[in-house]
Motif scaffolding. Structure first.
Motif, PDB file in Angstrom:
ATOM      1  N   SER A   1      14.462  51.888 -76.363  1.00  0.00           N
ATOM      2  CA  SER A   1      15.859  52.227 -76.647  1.00  0.00           C
ATOM      3  C   SER A   1      16.248  53.527 -75.961  1.00  0.00           C
ATOM      4  O   SER A   1      17.351  53.639 -75.418  1.00  0.00           O
ATOM      5  N   ARG A   2      15.359  54.511 -75.955  1.00  0.00           N
ATOM      6  CA  ARG A   2      15.657  55.788 -75.331  1.00  0.00           C
ATOM      7  C   ARG A   2      15.793  55.643 -73.815  1.00  0.00           C
ATOM      8  O   ARG A   2      16.673  56.253 -73.200  1.00  0.00           O
ATOM      9  N   ILE A   3      14.946  54.829 -73.208  1.00  0.00           N
ATOM     10  CA  ILE A   3      15.020  54.635 -71.755  1.00  0.00           C
ATOM     11  C   ILE A   3      16.285  53.879 -71.381  1.00  0.00           C
ATOM     12  O   ILE A   3      16.975  54.208 -70.406  1.00  0.00           O
ATOM     13  N   GLU A   4      16.623  52.845 -72.151  1.00  0.00           N
ATOM     14  CA  GLU A   4      17.826  52.060 -71.846  1.00  0.00           C
ATOM     15  C   GLU A   4      19.093  52.895 -72.004  1.00  0.00           C
ATOM     16  O   GLU A   4      20.046  52.735 -71.242  1.00  0.00           O
ATOM     17  N   ALA A   5      19.109  53.765 -73.013  1.00  0.00           N
ATOM     18  CA  ALA A   5      20.314  54.550 -73.282  1.00  0.00           C
ATOM     19  C   ALA A   5      20.385  55.817 -72.446  1.00  0.00           C
ATOM     20  O   ALA A   5      21.390  56.526 -72.499  1.00  0.00           O
ATOM     21  N   ALA A   6      19.348  56.093 -71.663  1.00  0.00           N
ATOM     22  CA  ALA A   6      19.344  57.333 -70.875  1.00  0.00           C
ATOM     23  C   ALA A   6      20.410  57.267 -69.789  1.00  0.00           C
ATOM     24  O   ALA A   6      20.599  56.231 -69.156  1.00  0.00           O
ATOM     25  N   PRO A   7      21.134  58.355 -69.576  1.00  0.00           N
ATOM     26  CA  PRO A   7      22.132  58.366 -68.490  1.00  0.00           C
ATOM     27  C   PRO A   7      21.453  58.361 -67.133  1.00  0.00           C
ATOM     28  O   PRO A   7      20.223  58.424 -67.023  1.00  0.00           O
ATOM     29  N   ALA A   8      22.252  58.278 -66.090  1.00  0.00           N
ATOM     30  CA  ALA A   8      21.702  58.284 -64.737  1.00  0.00           C
ATOM     31  C   ALA A   8      20.937  59.586 -64.495  1.00  0.00           C
ATOM     32  O   ALA A   8      21.438  60.678 -64.774  1.00  0.00           O
ATOM     33  N   LEU A   9      19.706  59.452 -64.001  1.00  0.00           N
ATOM     34  CA  LEU A   9      18.861  60.614 -63.797  1.00  0.00           C
ATOM     35  C   LEU A   9      19.159  61.267 -62.457  1.00  0.00           C
ATOM     36  O   LEU A   9      19.459  60.579 -61.466  1.00  0.00           O
ATOM     37  N   ASP A  10      19.062  62.602 -62.420  1.00  0.00           N
ATOM     38  CA  ASP A  10      19.252  63.293 -61.144  1.00  0.00           C
ATOM     39  C   ASP A  10      17.984  63.314 -60.303  1.00  0.00           C
ATOM     40  O   ASP A  10      18.012  63.627 -59.115  1.00  0.00           O
ATOM     41  N   LEU A  11      16.826  62.976 -60.935  1.00  0.00           N
ATOM     42  CA  LEU A  11      15.550  62.835 -60.218  1.00  0.00           C
ATOM     43  C   LEU A  11      15.215  64.098 -59.427  1.00  0.00           C
ATOM     44  O   LEU A  11      14.840  64.044 -58.248  1.00  0.00           O
ATOM     45  N   GLN A  12      15.339  65.257 -60.068  1.00  0.00           N
ATOM     46  CA  GLN A  12      15.005  66.529 -59.433  1.00  0.00           C
ATOM     47  C   GLN A  12      13.703  67.120 -59.977  1.00  0.00           C
ATOM     48  O   GLN A  12      13.203  68.104 -59.438  1.00  0.00           O
ATOM     49  N   GLU A  13      13.148  66.501 -61.016  1.00  0.00           N
ATOM     50  CA  GLU A  13      11.918  67.018 -61.616  1.00  0.00           C
ATOM     51  C   GLU A  13      10.713  66.556 -60.797  1.00  0.00           C
ATOM     52  O   GLU A  13      10.612  65.379 -60.417  1.00  0.00           O
ATOM     53  N   VAL A  14       9.773  67.480 -60.522  1.00  0.00           N
ATOM     54  CA  VAL A  14       8.555  67.135 -59.787  1.00  0.00           C
ATOM     55  C   VAL A  14       7.528  66.590 -60.781  1.00  0.00           C
ATOM     56  O   VAL A  14       7.161  67.274 -61.749  1.00  0.00           O
ATOM     57  N   VAL A  15       7.094  65.350 -60.547  1.00  0.00           N
ATOM     58  CA  VAL A  15       6.141  64.695 -61.440  1.00  0.00           C
ATOM     59  C   VAL A  15       4.766  64.724 -60.779  1.00  0.00           C
ATOM     60  O   VAL A  15       4.591  64.203 -59.666  1.00  0.00           O
TER      61      VAL A  15
END
Length: 443
Positions: free
Chosen positions: A264-278
């Motif tokens: 539910s948390r992943i589905e409801a997450a807004p569009a990610l900016d993808l700036q975090e280094v994983v």
């Protein structure tokens, strides 16, 4: 500024035309004949202007009327002004029709204009796609002859348009019809595609049914043992078995609830900016120890990791996707299976893959593996604690990273789950070194 023609002006023209004849007649005689000639001259002049007007109306193709003099000047000028107003109104009406048609074509619904008898006189492009109409070939056709559905015919004949009509077409598309009288003797028919809404409603019903089914079993077990404890005192092996079973079912419910919350948390997450280094290599190092502990030596597990390959993304979602794929390989393959996990940089992006040489998956199951609660072997999944939500979590987490889960399997030989992150998400070596230095603790 010209004024409209009046009887006074006509009388003045007649007096001015007769005045020379009157003066000459009084001087030389023949007054009646001279007055008659003057009146005939006036009539001839009006007759000539009438012929010019008729020629312009019926023969001449010019837009400007002929020039007139005297009493005919305001008439010709008035015709010119009226024609200019009509041209201006036609242009405005043409622009209005264009705006209406442009707006109707932009609507997300099919729009059809008909008479009360059902005769079509306009439809937009979406009506041609959704209802199979052809324009302008179907102009003048009755819509009941083109949409041959008994429910639709009854809906139009009853003329009770307070509630919409939902109709399932032959192509299994669900359409919601609304009819609104918008002019005398004319109807505005709007059809909206609600197929996706029906599919979502069906998915919602299936979801609640599956959740209820998954929770019913452990709750039934707990309730049964609690009733036994209420009726009698459990001791020895029976008590130990009851406690072990209740703990096992409690863990199963807890895992199911946690996975539902994660999904539910992943589905409801807004569009990610993808700036975090994983830091995926460090993540896989921890997962390797967890996988070996979970396997307890029953599998041959091999990790192949590029230690410098880090990506931009959301750490929590990527961790959920990768861990679910690794845990699934350990939990759902028999002992003795060789499991290979790889995280490598390729020319097309960052590739993660989990493969095994287990029994494989039949081809008919592969398209449905990412559905919620879908399991190939339900009995085995319940024994291993599987809920059927893991791959659904993987699918939605990867969709936020512009990636897609690929599943290939040859029954009896190999099975591979993989995804490819695009090159733009790969962290350059300089950024990776900086992120690594920042993550080290200061002693």
């Amino acid at each position: 500024m010209l004024e409209r023609l009046s009887w006074k002006r006509l009388l003045l023209e007649l007096v001015l035309a007769s005045l020379p004849a009157l003066i000459i007649g009084l001087l030389v005689g023949y007054l009646p004949w001279l007055l008659l000639l003057a009146v005939l001259g006036v009539l001839g002049w009006h007759f000539n202007n009438l012929l010019r007007l008729s020629h312009w109306l019926w023969v001449d193709r010019s837009m400007t009327p002929p020039a007139g003099r005297g009493s005919w000047e305001p008439l010709f000028y008035g015709l010119y002004q009226m024609q200019a107003r009509n041209r201006r109104r036609r242009r405005e009406l043409g622009h209005l029709i264009k705006r209406f048609r442009s707006g109707a074509e932009s609507l997300p619904d099919a729009v059809v204009l008909t008479t009360e008898e059902g005769t079509i006189f306009w439809c937009n492009g979406l009506a041609q796609q959704m209802l199979g109409l052809r324009w302008p070939e179907d102009n003048g056709q009755n819509i009941l002859n083109l949409l041959r559905y008994p429910e639709f015919s009854r809906y139009l004949r009853q003329r009770d348009f307070v509630r919409p009509l939902t109709l399932v077409l032959n192509n299994h598309r669900h359409l919601e019809f609304r009819v609104m009288p918008y002019s005398e003797g004319q109807w505005l028919l709007v059809a909206r595609d609600v197929t996706q809404m029906h599919q979502l409603e069906g998915a919602r019903r299936n979801f609640f049914a599956n959740v209820s089914h998954e929770l019913r079993t452990p709750l039934t077990v707990l309730q049964g043992y609690l009733e036994m404890m209420n009726d009698a005192v459990l001791e020895g092996p029976v008590r130990d078995k009851a406690l072990h079973t209740m703990q096992e079912q409690t863990r199963r419910m807890d895992g199911l609830v946690r996975q539902l919350l994660t999904l539910s948390r992943i589905e409801a997450a807004p569009a990610l900016d993808l700036q975090e280094v994983v830091d995926v290599p460090t993540m896989l190092h921890l997962l390797q120890r967890e996988a070996e502990t979970l396997s307890q030596g029953r599998h041959e597990i091999q990790f192949t990791t590029d230690p410098h390959l880090r990506v931009f993304g959301n750490d929590e979602q990527l961790r959920s996707a990768i861990s679910n794929l690794v845990y699934n390989a350990v939990n759902h393959t028999p002992p003795g299976t060789r499991i290979e996990i790889g995280w490598l940089k390729t020319p097309t992006g960052a590739l993660f893959r989990v493969s095994d040489n287990g029994p494989g998956i039949a081809a008919e199951h592969i398209p449905r593996l990412t559905e919620r609660f879908y399991r190939v072997d339900k009995a085995r999944s319940r024994q291993t604690g599987g809920s059927g939500l893991g791959l659904a979590i993987v699918k939605h987490a990867l969709s936020h990273h512009n990636a897609r889960l690929e599943i290939t399997s040859e029954p009896g030989k190999t099975t591979c789950f993989s995804f490819l992150l695009p090159p733009r998400l790969i962290v350059s070596d300089d950024l990776a070194q900086n992120a690594l230095r920042e993550s080290k603790p200061v002693i």
